[in-house]
Design a protein around this motif. Structure first.
Motif, PDB file in Angstrom:
ATOM      1  N   VAL A   1       0.828  -1.202   0.020  1.00 43.70           N
ATOM      2  CA  VAL A   1      -0.279  -0.087  -0.028  1.00 43.70           C
ATOM      3  C   VAL A   1       0.846   1.381   0.152  1.00 43.70           C
ATOM      4  O   VAL A   1       1.949   1.464   0.916  1.00 43.70           O
ATOM      5  N   GLY A   2       0.474   2.202  -0.900  1.00 41.70           N
ATOM      6  CA  GLY A   2       1.321   3.142  -0.924  1.00 41.70           C
ATOM      7  C   GLY A   2       0.563   4.705  -1.264  1.00 41.70           C
ATOM      8  O   GLY A   2      -0.513   4.619  -1.236  1.00 41.70           O
ATOM      9  N   TRP A   3       1.405   5.552  -1.739  1.00 44.49           N
ATOM     10  CA  TRP A   3       0.912   6.977  -2.071  1.00 44.49           C
ATOM     11  C   TRP A   3       0.766   7.176  -3.369  1.00 44.49           C
ATOM     12  O   TRP A   3       1.797   6.959  -4.437  1.00 44.49           O
ATOM     13  N   THR A   4      -0.134   8.011  -4.044  1.00 45.16           N
ATOM     14  CA  THR A   4       0.039   8.641  -5.578  1.00 45.16           C
ATOM     15  C   THR A   4       1.148   9.619  -5.389  1.00 45.16           C
ATOM     16  O   THR A   4       1.139  10.369  -4.561  1.00 45.16           O
ATOM     17  N   THR A   5       1.925   9.526  -6.348  1.00 47.09           N
ATOM     18  CA  THR A   5       2.946  10.497  -6.514  1.00 47.09           C
ATOM     19  C   THR A   5       3.127  11.011  -7.913  1.00 47.09           C
ATOM     20  O   THR A   5       2.680  10.497  -8.991  1.00 47.09           O
ATOM     21  N   LEU A   6       3.518  12.187  -7.842  1.00 48.20           N
ATOM     22  CA  LEU A   6       4.226  12.876  -9.380  1.00 48.20           C
ATOM     23  C   LEU A   6       5.484  13.370  -8.948  1.00 48.20           C
ATOM     24  O   LEU A   6       6.035  13.941  -8.070  1.00 48.20           O
ATOM     25  N   TYR A   7       6.411  13.381 -10.126  1.00 46.80           N
ATOM     26  CA  TYR A   7       7.624  13.885  -9.998  1.00 46.80           C
ATOM     27  C   TYR A   7       7.925  14.768 -11.347  1.00 46.80           C
ATOM     28  O   TYR A   7       7.642  13.781 -12.398  1.00 46.80           O
ATOM     29  N   PHE A   8       8.514  15.851 -11.503  1.00 50.29           N
ATOM     30  CA  PHE A   8       8.740  16.769 -12.236  1.00 50.29           C
ATOM     31  C   PHE A   8      10.091  17.223 -12.551  1.00 50.29           C
ATOM     32  O   PHE A   8      10.844  17.799 -11.720  1.00 50.29           O
ATOM     33  N   PRO A   9      10.948  16.617 -13.457  1.00 49.77           N
ATOM     34  CA  PRO A   9      12.517  16.568 -13.796  1.00 49.77           C
ATOM     35  C   PRO A   9      12.608  18.155 -13.773  1.00 49.77           C
ATOM     36  O   PRO A   9      11.673  18.666 -14.530  1.00 49.77           O
ATOM     37  N   PHE A  10      13.837  18.798 -13.197  1.00 51.31           N
ATOM     38  CA  PHE A  10      14.031  20.108 -13.511  1.00 51.31           C
ATOM     39  C   PHE A  10      13.263  21.025 -12.538  1.00 51.31           C
ATOM     40  O   PHE A  10      13.404  22.249 -12.736  1.00 51.31           O
ATOM     41  N   PHE A  11      12.214  20.400 -11.832  1.00 48.31           N
ATOM     42  CA  PHE A  11      11.479  21.304 -10.877  1.00 48.31           C
ATOM     43  C   PHE A  11      11.898  21.085  -9.490  1.00 48.31           C
ATOM     44  O   PHE A  11      12.314  19.977  -9.128  1.00 48.31           O
ATOM     45  N   SER A  12      11.156  21.746  -8.543  1.00 50.31           N
ATOM     46  CA  SER A  12      11.394  21.445  -6.885  1.00 50.31           C
ATOM     47  C   SER A  12      10.479  20.562  -6.737  1.00 50.31           C
ATOM     48  O   SER A  12       9.083  20.992  -6.888  1.00 50.31           O
ATOM     49  N   ASN A  13      10.515  19.431  -6.410  1.00 53.48           N
ATOM     50  CA  ASN A  13       9.624  18.435  -5.909  1.00 53.48           C
ATOM     51  C   ASN A  13       9.540  18.325  -4.514  1.00 53.48           C
ATOM     52  O   ASN A  13      10.600  18.486  -3.747  1.00 53.48           O
ATOM     53  N   LYS A  14       8.364  17.927  -3.856  1.00 48.57           N
ATOM     54  CA  LYS A  14       8.340  17.656  -2.547  1.00 48.57           C
ATOM     55  C   LYS A  14       8.483  16.075  -2.375  1.00 48.57           C
ATOM     56  O   LYS A  14       8.481  15.451  -3.394  1.00 48.57           O
ATOM     57  N   THR A  15       8.667  15.802  -1.230  1.00 47.85           N
ATOM     58  CA  THR A  15       8.838  14.166  -0.806  1.00 47.85           C
ATOM     59  C   THR A  15       7.816  13.795   0.216  1.00 47.85           C
ATOM     60  O   THR A  15       6.972  14.602   0.710  1.00 47.85           O
ATOM     61  N   TYR A  16       7.855  12.725   0.754  1.00 53.11           N
ATOM     62  CA  TYR A  16       7.091  12.329   1.786  1.00 53.11           C
ATOM     63  C   TYR A  16       7.302  12.792   3.089  1.00 53.11           C
ATOM     64  O   TYR A  16       8.383  13.239   3.245  1.00 53.11           O
TER      65      TYR A  16
END
Length: 322
Positions: free
Chosen positions: A210-225
């Motif tokens: 069981v996990g979390w939906t995520t998005l990751y954008f290269p070259f942008f500031s991304n948040k984490t868990y």
């Protein structure tokens, strides 16, 4: 009269001796069958492995790995269409991962038939029923990734019926993203309470993934868990009895490590499965950091080559003692 009496005595003695011999033979046969109840070897029943069992123990029993180390486990993604499934079955991977949705999902032609497809695909030449028939002819462990809550109940009914007919003698992982995670503006997670309750009702002998939906954008500031995210997950699953692995987007794991390591300490049933988006810039150094700060049996690595091969070579050649 004396002669007749003598014959009667001899007959009785003979009958007594015959009975004694028969009893002795029965005893000997019983002892033989008890001592040799496991022989011949070809008639011994095949050992049964629980669908809720530890995948590392399962692979050790098969001699596919030589130690309890999640890095040694290999995976095949999206073994959905029959051609993809057959290719995966011929490979040497240890765990088959496939996506489950309902036929015609979100259209007026939708049915409750579970099929093997990853949205936007909503049709497939492979149903869950057919997929199970094929995969159970191999020794590969099973991971089913649910893309919609509508597919969960009918799929678990199929699993339960199949397990009543034949021994599903391998680990079964049931996966879904059940919480909103980093960088996701709209919640598209599978309903957490429904997913967990249906599993407890219909097929509790499994490993929960069981996990979390995520998005990751290269070259942008991304948040984490965040700590709040992992605490919310623990509050949902902490009292369940199953083994639980948390799929973690590998590119986000190192900056979130204080929170993820806290999560691992909450139960000896917990593990992490690090996964990689196809374009995610995962580095060997980040993976080595995770490995150096965890135990080998706590982390699975579902990572693409060449990063995986480079990481595995360096990690397995390490002299670190766990």
């Amino acid at each position: 009269m004396m002669k007749c009496s003598s014959v009667g005595v001899k007959g009785a003695a003979a009958a007594w001796i015959s009975t004694a011999v028969l009893i002795s033979a029965c005893i000997a046969l019983t002892v033989y069958l008890t001592v040799n109840r496991d022989s011949p070897p070809e008639l011994a029943p095949k050992p049964i492995f629980s669908t809720a069992g530890n995948v590392l123990d399962y692979l050790l029993n098969l001699k596919r790995i030589d130690q309890k180390d999640g890095l040694l486990v290999s995976w095949h993604h999206a073994a959905n269409k029959k051609s993809e499934m057959e290719q995966a079955l011929k490979s040497d991977v240890m765990v088959l991962e496939a996506d489950v949705t309902t036929e015609g999902y979100n259209t007026r032609n939708e049915t409750d038939k579970p099929i093997m497809a990853h949205p936007p695909d909503i049709y497939s030449d492979n149903s869950l029923q057919e997929w199970l028939e094929a995969v159970l002819s191999s020794n590969k462990a099973i991971k089913l990734d649910f893309k919609t809550i509508k597919a969960v109940g009918p799929s678990l009914d199929i699993l339960a019926k199949k397990s009543s007919q034949v021994a599903i003698d391998r680990p079964v992982w049931l996966n879904a993203d059940i919480l909103k995670g980093p960088n996701v503006p709209i919640n598209t997670a599978v309903n957490a309470s429904l997913f967990l309750s249906v599993i407890q009702e219909k097929f509790p002998n499994c490993t929960l993934s069981v996990g979390w939906t995520t998005l990751y954008f290269p070259f942008f500031s991304n948040k984490t868990y965040t700590q709040k995210m992992v605490e919310e997950m623990h509050s949902l699953v902490g009292k369940l009895r199953q083994r639980i692995t948390f799929p973690i987007r590998a590119v986000m794991a190192r900056p979130a490590w204080p929170h993820l390591s806290w999560l691992l300490t909450q139960s000896n049933r917990y593990s992490l499965t690090l996964w990689q988006g196809k374009t995610d810039p995962v580095t060997v150094e980040d993976l080595l950091f995770i490995r150096e700060n965890s135990h080998p049996e706590q982390i699975f690595y579902d990572i693409y080559d060449p990063v995986l091969s480079q990481f595995k070579e360096r990690a397995l050649n390490s002299t670190r003692k766990f």
